[in-house]
Design a protein around this motif. Structure first.
Motif, PDB file in Angstrom:
ATOM      1  N   ALA A   1      -3.230 -97.093  69.703  1.00 18.54           N
ATOM      2  CA  ALA A   1      -2.469 -96.103  68.936  1.00 18.54           C
ATOM      3  C   ALA A   1      -2.716 -94.697  69.465  1.00 18.54           C
ATOM      4  O   ALA A   1      -1.785 -93.906  69.629  1.00 18.54           O
ATOM      5  CB  ALA A   1      -2.843 -96.187  67.459  1.00 18.54           C
ATOM      6  N   VAL A   2      -3.982 -94.393  69.766  1.00 16.56           N
ATOM      7  CA  VAL A   2      -4.295 -93.060  70.287  1.00 16.56           C
ATOM      8  C   VAL A   2      -3.607 -92.848  71.637  1.00 16.56           C
ATOM      9  O   VAL A   2      -3.105 -91.770  71.926  1.00 16.56           O
ATOM     10  CB  VAL A   2      -5.826 -92.877  70.407  1.00 16.56           C
ATOM     11  CG1 VAL A   2      -6.152 -91.614  71.194  1.00 16.56           C
ATOM     12  CG2 VAL A   2      -6.472 -92.811  69.037  1.00 16.56           C
TER      13      VAL A   2
ATOM     14  N   ARG B   1      -0.893 -94.167  72.494  1.00 17.73           N
ATOM     15  CA  ARG B   1       0.542 -94.350  72.280  1.00 17.73           C
ATOM     16  C   ARG B   1       1.117 -95.391  73.242  1.00 17.73           C
ATOM     17  O   ARG B   1       2.123 -95.155  73.911  1.00 17.73           O
ATOM     18  CB  ARG B   1       1.301 -93.034  72.458  1.00 17.73           C
ATOM     19  CG  ARG B   1       1.006 -92.045  71.363  1.00 17.73           C
ATOM     20  CD  ARG B   1       2.199 -91.118  71.133  1.00 17.73           C
ATOM     21  NE  ARG B   1       1.905 -90.193  70.062  1.00 17.73           N
ATOM     22  CZ  ARG B   1       1.876 -88.863  70.222  1.00 17.73           C
ATOM     23  NH1 ARG B   1       2.153 -88.324  71.385  1.00 17.73           N
ATOM     24  NH2 ARG B   1       1.608 -88.095  69.213  1.00 17.73           N
TER      25      ARG B   1
ATOM     26  N   LEU C   1      -4.659 -92.005  62.501  1.00 18.73           N
ATOM     27  CA  LEU C   1      -4.774 -93.459  62.365  1.00 18.73           C
ATOM     28  C   LEU C   1      -4.623 -93.890  60.909  1.00 18.73           C
ATOM     29  O   LEU C   1      -4.295 -95.025  60.617  1.00 18.73           O
ATOM     30  CB  LEU C   1      -6.119 -93.935  62.916  1.00 18.73           C
ATOM     31  CG  LEU C   1      -6.298 -93.737  64.421  1.00 18.73           C
ATOM     32  CD1 LEU C   1      -7.751 -93.930  64.819  1.00 18.73           C
ATOM     33  CD2 LEU C   1      -5.407 -94.685  65.195  1.00 18.73           C
TER      34      LEU C   1
ATOM     35  N   ASP D   1       1.068 -88.926  63.321  1.00 17.13           N
ATOM     36  CA  ASP D   1       0.845 -90.132  64.107  1.00 17.13           C
ATOM     37  C   ASP D   1      -0.295 -89.908  65.090  1.00 17.13           C
ATOM     38  O   ASP D   1      -0.553 -88.786  65.486  1.00 17.13           O
ATOM     39  CB  ASP D   1       2.121 -90.493  64.880  1.00 17.13           C
ATOM     40  CG  ASP D   1       3.274 -90.696  63.933  1.00 17.13           C
ATOM     41  OD1 ASP D   1       3.080 -91.410  62.936  1.00 17.13           O
ATOM     42  OD2 ASP D   1       4.344 -90.116  64.180  1.00 17.13           O
ATOM     43  N   PRO D   2      -0.955 -90.993  65.480  1.00 17.81           N
ATOM     44  CA  PRO D   2      -2.007 -90.838  66.477  1.00 17.81           C
ATOM     45  C   PRO D   2      -1.431 -90.421  67.822  1.00 17.81           C
ATOM     46  O   PRO D   2      -0.271 -90.694  68.113  1.00 17.81           O
ATOM     47  CB  PRO D   2      -2.631 -92.230  66.558  1.00 17.81           C
ATOM     48  CG  PRO D   2      -1.650 -93.153  65.965  1.00 17.81           C
ATOM     49  CD  PRO D   2      -0.816 -92.374  65.018  1.00 17.81           C
ATOM     50  N   GLY D   3      -2.228 -89.748  68.615  1.00 18.38           N
ATOM     51  CA  GLY D   3      -1.768 -89.353  69.942  1.00 18.38           C
ATOM     52  C   GLY D   3      -2.913 -88.835  70.780  1.00 18.38           C
ATOM     53  O   GLY D   3      -3.983 -88.521  70.249  1.00 18.38           O
ATOM     54  N   PRO D   4      -2.701 -88.774  72.084  1.00 12.60           N
ATOM     55  CA  PRO D   4      -3.783 -88.390  72.995  1.00 12.60           C
ATOM     56  C   PRO D   4      -4.199 -86.923  72.873  1.00 12.60           C
ATOM     57  O   PRO D   4      -5.223 -86.542  73.436  1.00 12.60           O
ATOM     58  CB  PRO D   4      -3.205 -88.691  74.380  1.00 12.60           C
ATOM     59  CG  PRO D   4      -1.746 -88.755  74.196  1.00 12.60           C
ATOM     60  CD  PRO D   4      -1.476 -89.155  72.788  1.00 12.60           C
ATOM     61  N   ASP D   5      -3.431 -86.111  72.143  1.00 12.38           N
ATOM     62  CA  ASP D   5      -3.883 -84.728  71.945  1.00 12.38           C
ATOM     63  C   ASP D   5      -5.060 -84.667  70.979  1.00 12.38           C
ATOM     64  O   ASP D   5      -5.705 -83.637  70.836  1.00 12.38           O
ATOM     65  CB  ASP D   5      -2.722 -83.856  71.446  1.00 12.38           C
ATOM     66  CG  ASP D   5      -2.088 -84.423  70.181  1.00 12.38           C
ATOM     67  OD1 ASP D   5      -2.315 -85.609  69.879  1.00 12.38           O
ATOM     68  OD2 ASP D   5      -1.366 -83.673  69.501  1.00 12.38           O
ATOM     69  N   ARG D   6      -5.323 -85.777  70.260  1.00 14.39           N
ATOM     70  CA  ARG D   6      -6.504 -85.864  69.394  1.00 14.39           C
ATOM     71  C   ARG D   6      -7.279 -87.118  69.769  1.00 14.39           C
ATOM     72  O   ARG D   6      -7.278 -88.098  69.060  1.00 14.39           O
ATOM     73  CB  ARG D   6      -6.078 -85.907  67.914  1.00 14.39           C
ATOM     74  CG  ARG D   6      -5.660 -84.557  67.350  1.00 14.39           C
ATOM     75  CD  ARG D   6      -4.668 -84.721  66.237  1.00 14.39           C
ATOM     76  NE  ARG D   6      -3.385 -85.189  66.780  1.00 14.39           N
ATOM     77  CZ  ARG D   6      -2.698 -86.213  66.272  1.00 14.39           C
ATOM     78  NH1 ARG D   6      -3.147 -86.855  65.228  1.00 14.39           N
ATOM     79  NH2 ARG D   6      -1.564 -86.588  66.827  1.00 14.39           N
TER      80      ARG D   6
ATOM     81  N   VAL E   1     -10.104 -89.814  70.379  1.00 16.21           N
ATOM     82  CA  VAL E   1     -11.216 -90.230  69.521  1.00 16.21           C
ATOM     83  C   VAL E   1     -12.279 -90.960  70.337  1.00 16.21           C
ATOM     84  O   VAL E   1     -11.948 -91.804  71.168  1.00 16.21           O
ATOM     85  CB  VAL E   1     -10.720 -91.192  68.413  1.00 16.21           C
ATOM     86  CG1 VAL E   1     -11.829 -91.443  67.399  1.00 16.21           C
ATOM     87  CG2 VAL E   1      -9.490 -90.629  67.728  1.00 16.21           C
TER      88      VAL E   1
ATOM     89  N   VAL F   1      -1.514 -91.181  79.828  1.00 15.69           N
ATOM     90  CA  VAL F   1      -1.350 -89.797  79.389  1.00 15.69           C
ATOM     91  C   VAL F   1      -0.787 -88.909  80.499  1.00 15.69           C
ATOM     92  O   VAL F   1       0.012 -88.015  80.242  1.00 15.69           O
ATOM     93  CB  VAL F   1      -2.700 -89.245  78.876  1.00 15.69           C
ATOM     94  CG1 VAL F   1      -2.560 -87.785  78.469  1.00 15.69           C
ATOM     95  CG2 VAL F   1      -3.181 -90.072  77.697  1.00 15.69           C
TER      96      VAL F   1
ATOM     97  N   MET G   1      -8.090 -87.581  78.605  1.00 17.10           N
ATOM     98  CA  MET G   1      -6.770 -87.354  77.987  1.00 17.10           C
ATOM     99  C   MET G   1      -6.490 -85.867  77.832  1.00 17.10           C
ATOM    100  O   MET G   1      -5.419 -85.490  77.375  1.00 17.10           O
ATOM    101  CB  MET G   1      -6.719 -88.014  76.602  1.00 17.10           C
ATOM    102  CG  MET G   1      -6.925 -89.513  76.612  1.00 17.10           C
ATOM    103  SD  MET G   1      -6.929 -90.127  74.892  1.00 17.10           S
ATOM    104  CE  MET G   1      -7.915 -91.601  75.066  1.00 17.10           C
TER     105      MET G   1
END
Ligand SMILES: Nc1ncnc2c1ncn2[C@@H]1O[C@H](COP(=O)(O)OP(=O)(O)OP(=O)(O)O)[C@@H](O)[C@H]1O
Ligand SMILES: [Mg+2]
Lengths: 298, 264
Positions: A201-202, A204, B57, B74-79, B81, B105, B155
């Motif tokens: 999910a992270v 995408r 998430l 929504d989740p994304g590579p700018d945050r 984890v 990314v 990322m």
């Protein structure tokens, strides 16, 4: 997550993912000679016991079937009767009068086609059922009922549908081996750790990337458990199906031998059926071992 | 007020089988660009839940999260984890784990060879280049966390989210990794939100420490600024009065005013 109806027979559907068998390494011997002896001893320890047991079984069989009035031939008779078949598996006198190699290869081809189809469709349907609650609720009861239908019960229906022995046999293989593949794949997909889903999910990942990069590798040990059960069932089903549909194939060979009272030929064929089934199982297990190298241990 | 990252009046209720549990209640927090903020609180108070809401998430029940004044759901590579339990994919090598993130990314911005170089660069940042062809099962827990950090850094996130990144490690490895994270923060200037339950770790690493009350319905109890100059040295700080004062404040909060309640 609780998984209700998918898997009422855990013993059959989930075997623990096949892991490496680690043996404690004994201290490395200093001399290569003693090391070679150790390896030789190791091999001997594995080969000798089954040899002894086989020899004993053959001996008992020989003694029992040599007596007056025995209905089955002793091993010495079997070998004498079938010596031509053993030594020349490749003869081809046209029609159904072929060497055992040709019968086995015809059976294997049918299995290959039906099983390949079952693998593809089974993994796809298993993924659907594992991924979507709605699909599971809709399809699972149907699967649970259909998978209990014995392989040969499908044969008349498929003969009626296809009007030909060849596709009918392939269909029987397909329908026999698909259930464990579907069910195990679904369990594997359901058991994908939430962590991996979070990673996806992270990043995408789109659904296709998720399927190839997360789902399949993560569920691989389960999928291969299903594939292994499937190949075994395929081989069981083909012999029975071929007895009924006729044509070239090891199943028909056995039926034909029975009809002409060549009991020795039946016994030879059974040995071959057993060996081929064993080899098929080993092949799938070997592929599983290579493919799931990383997944088994985490 | 325009902060870089803003958590705005977030509530979170979990509903399971008709029973509703309130985990977070009215949590608001602003983080400036380049800041290192720690969230500390007792186990089960909802730290991971809060971090997951920032990561996208988990959805907040009410309220929301703004990053550069834009709402993120929504989740994304700018945050990116770094998860509590490393979450490396066990079937991929160390290199491939990072490469998967890099490929996804930076697909459109970097060429193939640039992506390869960027993967190696990030592994180098966490000193894991030597193990790049190993699988996660073959490296230690500390190494796995390093790779997890490399994957997140690769990322180029706007905010780096760390969920108890060193929780499962022994004290020595932990100290070593804390130093690495501090050095990386110094070098790259990331905005970091880190969860921890270790007081020393919080004081050593953070610009600000957010202390959470016990659940259910956890809130932000207190926010403490840590006015220690950087770069910080673990040994020199041991006798530093500011350091000790900050430490004292957090300890008081956690062990006097909001003692862990067994029943909770
Ligand atoms: N998906 C969920 N459904 C229902 N309740 C949940 C869910 N996720 C978390 N909770 C509850 O929310 C509370 C907070 O959980 P959370 O994981 O955020 O705690 P935490 O502060 O991260 O704890 P720890 O320090 O042990 O990691 C817990 O009481 C937990 O039972
Ligand atoms: Mg947590």
């Amino acid at each position: 997550m609780n998984m209700p109806a998918v898997n009422p027979q855990p013993a059959r559907a989930i075997e623990p993912p096949i892991g490496k068998v680690l043996r404690l390494q004994s201290q490395r011997p200093k001399f290569s000679l003693s090391r070679a002896a150790a390896i030789g001893g190791d091999i001997a320890a594995r080969v000798i016991p089954p040899m002894i047991v086989i020899a004993l079984i053959v001996l008992v069989w020989e003694v029992l079937c040599r007596r007056q009035g025995a209905t089955l031939p002793p091993p010495s008779r079997v070998i004498a009767d079938t010596w031509d078949l053993i030594t020349d598996p490749f003869f081809d006198n046209g029609g159904l009068d072929k060497g055992l190699f040709w019968h086995l290869s015809a059976s294997l081809q049918r299995v290959a086609q039906g099983y390949a189809l079952a693998s593809i469709v089974g993994v796809a349907l298993g993924t659907l059922v594992g991924q979507s609650t709605w699909a599971m609720r809709g399809l699972d009861p149907i699967f649970q009922v259909l998978r209990t239908v014995p392989p040969l019960a499908w044969l008349p229906l498929s003969l009626a549908a296809f009007r030909d022995g060849q596709p009918s046999a392939i269909f029987v293989i397909f329908i026999t081996s698909i259930w464990p593949i579907i069910i195990n794949t679904a369990v594997g997909i359901r058991n994908i750790p939430q962590d991996y889903r979070n990673v996806a999910a992270v990043l995408r990942l789109n659904p296709l990337e998720f399927f190839w990069k997360i789902m399949i590798p993560s569920a691989a040990p389960y999928i291969f458990t299903g594939l292994r059960i499937g190949i075994g069932l395929s081989w069981l089903a083909i012999v029975a199906a071929e007895m009924l549909i006729g044509g070239v194939g090891i199943g028909f060979f056995i039926w034909d031998a029975w009809n002409s009272s060549h009991i020795s030929e039946i016994m030879l064929a059974l040995v071959y059926v057993g060996i081929v089934g064993f080899v098929l199982d080993r092949i799938v297990a070997g592929i599983a071992h290579v493919v799931t190298r990383g997944t088994a241990a985490s | 007020m325009t902060s870089y990252l803003r958590i705005d009046h977030v509530d979170k209720n979990f509903i399971r089988g008709g029973a509703e549990t309130k985990v977070l209640s009215d949590v608001s927090l602003s983080v400036e660009k380049g800041q290192f903020v720690s969230i500390i609180g007792h186990s089960g108070c909802g730290k991971t839940t809060l971090l997951n809401i920032v990561a996208g998430l988990t959805r907040a029940s009410t309220g929301g999260v703004l990053l550069e004044n834009r709402e993120v759901n929504d989740p994304g590579p700018d945050r990116a984890v770094v998860f509590q339990n490393h979450s490396l994919l066990p079937w991929l090598t160390v290199y491939d784990n990072v490469r998967l993130a890099v490929d996804k990314v930076h697909r459109s911005t970097k060429s193939r060879s640039e992506r390869h170089a960027w993967t190696l660069h990030n592994l180098d940042l966490v000193q894991m280049t030597h193990a790049k062809d190993k699988r996660p099962a073959e490296i230690s827990g500390g190494m796995k966390q390093r790779v997890g950090i490399a994957r997140a850094l690769a990322m180029e996130p706007k905010v780096l989210l760390l969920d108890e990144p060193f929780g499962a490690l022994d004290a020595l490895t932990r100290a070593h990794l804390q130093d690495s994270v501090m050095a990386l923060h110094q070098k790259l200037g990331n905005t970091v939100l880190m969860i921890t339950h270790d007081v020393d770790e919080a004081v050593l690493l953070s610009d600000r420490i957010v202390m959470m009350t016990n659940g259910p319905a956890a809130q932000i109890g207190e926010i403490l600024d840590v006015p220690l100059v950087r770069p910080r040295k673990r040994l020199e700080l041991a006798g530093n009065t500011t350091y000790l004062k900050c430490r004292q404040r957090v300890l008081e909060f956690l062990y006097e005013r909001h003692r862990f309640v067994e029943a909770a």
